[in-house]
Design a protein around this motif. Structure first.
Motif, mmCIF file in Angstrom:
data_model
loop_
_atom_site.group_PDB
_atom_site.id
_atom_site.type_symbol
_atom_site.label_atom_id
_atom_site.label_comp_id
_atom_site.label_asym_id
_atom_site.label_seq_id
_atom_site.Cartn_x
_atom_site.Cartn_y
_atom_site.Cartn_z
ATOM 1 N N GLY A 75 25.756 31.154 97.153
ATOM 2 C CA GLY A 75 26.014 29.991 97.988
ATOM 3 C C GLY A 75 26.564 30.368 99.340
ATOM 4 N N SER A 76 26.562 29.405 100.231
ATOM 5 C CA SER A 76 27.169 29.543 101.555
ATOM 6 C C SER A 76 28.145 28.393 101.759
ATOM 7 C CB SER A 76 26.106 29.512 102.658
ATOM 8 O OG SER A 76 25.444 30.745 102.764
ATOM 9 N N SER A 77 29.244 28.689 102.444
ATOM 10 C CA SER A 77 30.209 27.672 102.845
ATOM 11 C C SER A 77 30.702 26.872 101.634
ATOM 12 C CB SER A 77 29.580 26.775 103.920
ATOM 13 O OG SER A 77 30.565 26.082 104.628
ATOM 14 N N ILE A 81 32.111 27.857 97.524
ATOM 15 C CA ILE A 81 33.308 27.415 96.804
ATOM 16 C C ILE A 81 32.931 26.826 95.449
ATOM 17 C CG2 ILE A 81 35.294 25.880 96.853
ATOM 18 C CD1 ILE A 81 35.211 25.987 99.896
ATOM 19 N N ILE A 82 32.040 25.833 95.450
ATOM 20 C CA ILE A 82 31.647 25.187 94.193
ATOM 21 C C ILE A 82 30.934 26.189 93.293
ATOM 22 C CG2 ILE A 82 30.378 23.289 93.158
ATOM 23 C CD1 ILE A 82 32.713 22.378 94.894
ATOM 24 N N GLY A 83 30.032 26.970 93.869
ATOM 25 C CA GLY A 83 29.311 27.973 93.078
ATOM 26 C C GLY A 83 30.239 29.040 92.535
ATOM 27 N N GLY A 84 31.212 29.462 93.335
ATOM 28 C CA GLY A 84 32.156 30.477 92.883
ATOM 29 C C GLY A 84 33.017 29.988 91.738
ATOM 30 N N LEU A 85 33.454 28.738 91.811
ATOM 31 C CA LEU A 85 34.251 28.172 90.722
ATOM 32 C C LEU A 85 33.451 28.126 89.424
ATOM 33 C CD1 LEU A 85 35.968 25.226 92.654
ATOM 34 C CD2 LEU A 85 37.105 27.275 91.777
ATOM 35 N N ALA A 87 30.998 30.064 88.715
ATOM 36 C CA ALA A 87 30.714 31.445 88.324
ATOM 37 C C ALA A 87 31.852 32.066 87.527
ATOM 38 C CB ALA A 87 30.410 32.295 89.559
ATOM 39 N N ILE A 88 33.088 31.665 87.806
ATOM 40 C CA ILE A 88 34.204 32.268 87.070
ATOM 41 C C ILE A 88 34.607 31.433 85.855
ATOM 42 C CG2 ILE A 88 35.050 33.385 89.161
ATOM 43 C CD1 ILE A 88 37.362 31.417 89.197
ATOM 44 N N GLY A 89 33.876 30.322 85.621
ATOM 45 C CA GLY A 89 34.067 29.619 84.365
ATOM 46 C C GLY A 89 34.758 28.285 84.426
ATOM 47 N N TYR A 90 34.785 27.636 85.591
ATOM 48 C CA TYR A 90 35.356 26.285 85.665
ATOM 49 C C TYR A 90 34.313 25.255 85.238
ATOM 50 C CZ TYR A 90 39.669 27.595 88.089
ATOM 51 O OH TYR A 90 40.890 28.112 88.409
ATOM 52 N N HIS A 91 34.751 24.289 84.458
ATOM 53 C CA HIS A 91 33.885 23.203 84.013
ATOM 54 C C HIS A 91 33.699 22.208 85.161
ATOM 55 C CE1 HIS A 91 32.515 19.693 81.684
ATOM 56 N NE2 HIS A 91 32.155 20.565 80.752
ATOM 57 N N PRO A 92 32.538 21.542 85.241
ATOM 58 C CA PRO A 92 32.327 20.546 86.309
ATOM 59 C C PRO A 92 33.403 19.464 86.331
ATOM 60 C CG PRO A 92 30.254 21.047 85.233
ATOM 61 C CD PRO A 92 31.306 21.779 84.472
ATOM 62 N N ASP A 93 33.880 19.046 85.155
ATOM 63 C CA ASP A 93 34.935 18.028 85.124
ATOM 64 C C ASP A 93 36.216 18.556 85.756
ATOM 65 O OD1 ASP A 93 33.143 16.425 83.812
ATOM 66 O OD2 ASP A 93 34.024 16.708 81.821
ATOM 67 N N THR A 94 36.518 19.829 85.521
ATOM 68 C CA THR A 94 37.709 20.440 86.116
ATOM 69 C C THR A 94 37.562 20.545 87.628
ATOM 70 O OG1 THR A 94 37.989 21.732 84.085
ATOM 71 C CG2 THR A 94 39.263 22.413 86.016
ATOM 72 N N THR A 173 29.539 34.740 85.531
ATOM 73 C CA THR A 173 28.180 34.654 86.060
ATOM 74 C C THR A 173 28.145 35.444 87.366
ATOM 75 O OG1 THR A 173 27.872 32.433 85.131
ATOM 76 C CG2 THR A 173 26.343 33.125 86.853
ATOM 77 N N PRO A 174 27.272 36.472 87.465
ATOM 78 C CA PRO A 174 27.204 37.253 88.706
ATOM 79 C C PRO A 174 27.035 36.342 89.924
ATOM 80 C CG PRO A 174 25.912 38.297 86.999
ATOM 81 C CD PRO A 174 26.360 36.973 86.438
ATOM 82 N N PHE A 175 27.738 36.691 91.007
ATOM 83 C CA PHE A 175 27.872 35.763 92.131
ATOM 84 C C PHE A 175 27.812 36.515 93.454
ATOM 85 C CE2 PHE A 175 30.927 33.939 95.198
ATOM 86 C CZ PHE A 175 30.342 32.699 95.416
ATOM 87 N N LEU A 176 27.306 35.819 94.467
ATOM 88 C CA LEU A 176 27.403 36.306 95.848
ATOM 89 C C LEU A 176 27.543 35.118 96.772
ATOM 90 C CD1 LEU A 176 24.534 35.691 97.551
ATOM 91 C CD2 LEU A 176 23.719 37.582 96.174
#
Length: 747
Positions: A75-77, A81-85, A87-94, A173-176
């Motif tokens: 993701g960008s910008s 942020i949303i993609g990174g969260l 990727a590290i295991g945050y639920h959409p509700d959280t 989840t691998p992320f960039l």
């Protein structure tokens, strides 16, 4: 089309062929033949788009409900942020709850809670509209509107579960994410390092947030050149791309380009068009969120989240079909999305970087964290805010650095320049119009020093200079001067019979100690050289005061300020308790008129939030003078009247419906009550009532005939130039209704 269905055109036929081949092998052959198929990897790509990225919450929720595991994320910008969260295991509700829990105005504008701001910064530094930094002996502009101080703390908090992960491919989840090299204009793939700072770099909107130093690079928002990094996620190993896009495209009308952010977004959009075309060509299933909201509409998160949910559900069937097709090849369960911010981190050592004038001892006195101990994240972040609130730094960032299997707490402190110059304007019925010029200088006259200067150029001129030399974060010695002149009337009943011109020159030396940035204890000595004279010589008894005379004052004061904001506060108290011993230093006055005197007073204001938008604001002022034969000088007795919340002389207090300093007395007792109603955003209505007396004899203070009763209604607006207030008021002293106008910050 609302979605790019290359998946239907390419992926589905291939899967159908696999299914047909498998069926043929099963039924057409005399013996079963095992067919081996490998499940394709799915990459999720989220574009940038500011607040519009809140729509991704709905997309993530639909992805989960459809049972589609994601193998790579980019993701960008805001997409980073949303993609990174995720990727590290945050639920959409959280993630949704995190969005709703933020004060976005304060977060994006680096507004720190006043309890973290140094007391002297609240006392002298909250009255400026325009502030320009001094760098290299020149007056200039900052590199951005905001440093992203609070954003940095937010990212550190929520990405704390991944603080030990240097390689982003090792995340759940691998992320960039993407940054833009400010020196070359090239996009940079950020897939290693300290995750919160990588995302901070990816969302550093040029001109709005300061650029980010990251692993030897100087980066701004990745969306400048690559706002939809599909190609980069493909290179990670993704074979099928699911994209979320909240970009608005190029604006086509003047009306759409009516704000600075819209123009900046338009300019940066030119460079990203090529990357968007490449990304679109490689996307298999794209969910595009076309909305009327802007990139800075962060306060409209409710509407944007709801809109995103609605649009994402329109694509549920497509996403479900993709998940089912992949699971038909190889079933893969969803990962666990249970991430939560960490409460504490074990810290082996503390490293300070970037400091030039302030040594390690200063940081230690504020941080209060020790080596080889667990550091609570909440305490750390609040102490970082205290460092930033000291005024010594442009920003104070932190990160957890992994080295030799240990975690080091690294404080990156960028010190402010030598100073800044500011300006504002003010008008009220008491002091009239004034142009206020201010200067603030830190660490110029010694380490841990501050110099504040305010000059009011107007009909009531004033020059105030305060120098502080600190000892750590709490104690300081100070020198100050305060030169001022203003006019007030002399009254008989409601009628003004004379006008006096008061001039005072004061120098002081003091010691102060501050508790938790909210309580200030001060002891010192004032030297005053003053006079007051008539505009027209009406009273011959006042002629003796035309010449300047001097006084000395020894004092002890206790001040407290826990208000959430200086104007239109919602909660907190403001208190001044002062005792002083006043001594005449001019021989020709000491015997005839004035004598040694003790003066004591208490000023108390409380803000109590009620249900809804109401705030109850009770207040109290009480003071008394003690002397032998003659009286204390004019600036040390109690003056009542006018409606200024701040006066040049602290013993002069406001009173609704009473003229400016209409009453003088040696004993004063006043109670007040205000009820503030927040009509809408920055618009307020305040009903006020004052009751009390101000008399020259103690026995008259509580007599019914001495009581003053004032009342009024104030319409106020908290504007960019300060409060704008219009008050209609009256009292038993003045039969005619009175109007009071106040515009701009107090001085």
């Amino acid at each position: 089309m609302t979605a790019i269905m290359k998946f239907n055109q390419l992926a589905r036929p291939a899967l159908i062929c696999i299914f047909v081949a498998a069926a043929f092998a099963l039924f057409a052959q005399p013996a079963p033949v095992k067919t081996v198929s490998k499940r394709p990897k799915v990459g999720l790509v989220l574009s940038g788009g500011g607040a519009k990225g809140f729509a991704y919450v709905g997309l993530l929720r639909v992805i989960q409900e459809a049972g589609l595991p994601i193998d790579y994320i980019g993701g960008s910008s805001i997409g980073s942020i949303i993609g990174g969260l995720y990727a590290i295991g945050y639920h959409p509700d959280t993630i949704e709850k995190m969005i709703r829990d933020q004060d976005w105005n304060s977060l994006l504008k680096d507004i720190v809670d006043r309890r973290f701001i140094a007391y002297e910064e609240k006392e002298y530094g909250e009255n400026t509209v325009v502030k320009l930094p001094i760098r290299n002996k020149k007056l200039g502009l900052g590199s951005s509107m905001y440093q992203g101080q609070e954003v940095n703390l937010l990212l550190n908090k929520y990405f704390s579960p991944a603080y030990k992960t240097y390689d982003f491919s090792k995340l759940q989840t691998p992320f960039l994410c993407i940054g833009t090299n400010l020196f070359t204009g090239e996009g940079v793939v950020l897939n290693k390092g300290y995750l919160p700072m990588a995302i901070r770099a990816s969302m550093s909107i040029p001109g709005y947030f300061s650029p980010t130093d990251y692993m030897g690079l100087y980066l701004v928002d990745g969306g400048v050149v690559n706002n939809y990094p599909v190609k980069e996620v493909k290179e990670m190993g993704a074979q099928i791309i699911l994209g979320g896009d909240v970009q608005s495209g190029l604006y086509t009308t003047k009306e759409q380009l009516s704000s600075i952010t819209a123009i900046a977004d338009q300019i940066t959009s030119y460079a990203r068009i090529k990357a968007n075309k490449v990304g679109d060509s490689l996307t298999d299933l794209k969910v595009r969120f076309k909305m009327e909201y802007g990139m800075m509409d962060f306060d409209k998160y409710d509407s944007i989240i709801a809109f995103g949910e609605r649009v994402a559900r329109e694509h549920f069937a497509e996403i479900k079909a993709l998940a089912d097709s992949l699971n038909a090849i190889e079933y893969k369960p969803l990962k666990k999305y249970t991430a939560r911010p960490l409460d504490s981190v074990q810290v082996d050592s503390i490293i300070i970087r970037g400091n030039k004038h302030l040594g390690y001892a200063y940081f230690a006195s504020v941080l209060k964290h020790k080596k080889n101990t667990k550091v609570a994240i909440k305490d750390l972040q609040n102490n970082i805010r205290k460092l930033y609130g000291s005024g010594y730094f442009q920003h104070v960032f932190y990160e957890f650095e992994q080295k030799n299997g240990k975690s080091n707490l690294v404080i990156e402190a960028l010190e402010s320049g030598p100073g800044s110059l500011g300006a504002s304007v003010h008008f009220d019925n008491n002091y009239n119009v004034g142009l206020i010029l201010s200067g603030t200088f830190r660490n110029v006259l010694g380490r841990n020093s501050k110099l504040f200067a305010d000059l009011n150029i107007g009909m009531a001129p004033r020059l105030r200079v305060v120098y502080l030399l600190g000892f750590g974060g709490k104690a300081a010695v100070g020198l100050g001067t305060d030169f001022y002149e203003f006019k007030f009337g002399e009254y008989e009943g409601p009628d003004r019979i004379n006008q006096l011109d008061f001039t005072n020159y004061k120098a002081n030396l003091f010691f102060q100690y501050t508790f938790k940035n909210m309580v200030n204890l001060k002891a010192g000595f004032d030297y005053e050289y003053f006079r007051f004279r008539q505009d027209v010589d009406v009273d011959t008894s006042l002629l003796r005061f035309d010449n300047f005379q001097s006084y000395g004052t020894v004092y002890l004061s206790l001040n407290a300020d826990s208000r959430d904001r200086p104007y239109f506060p919602r909660r907190g108290v403001r208190v001044t308790l002062r005792g002083e011993y006043v001594m005449p230093l001019s021989n020709d006055w000491s015997k005839e008129i004035f004598a040694n005197a003790g003066v004591f007073y208490l000023k108390y204001e409380h803000n109590i939030p009620l249900s809804g938008k109401f705030t109850l604001q009770p207040g109290l002022f009480a003071g008394a003078s003690v002397w032998d034969n003659n009286l204390p000088p004019l600036q040390h007795i109690f003056g009542v009247g006018g409606l200024c919340s701040e006066n040049y002389i602290d013993q002069y207090v406001s009173f609704a419906g009473v003229q400016f300093i209409q009453k003088f007395g040696y004993y004063s007792a006043i109670v007040r009550m205000k009820l503030q109603y927040n009509v809408f955003q920055n618009l307020f209505l305040t009903a006020r009532g004052d009751l009390g007396s101000d008399e020259r004899k103690f026995e008259k203070v509580f007599q019914p005939e001495s009581l003053m009763c004032g009342y009024g209604i104030t319409a106020g607006y908290n504007s960019i130039i300060g409060p704008i207030e219009l008050t209609l008021m009256g009292s038993n002293l003045n039969p005619q209704p009175m109007v009071f106008v106040n515009i701009g910050y107090n001085f």
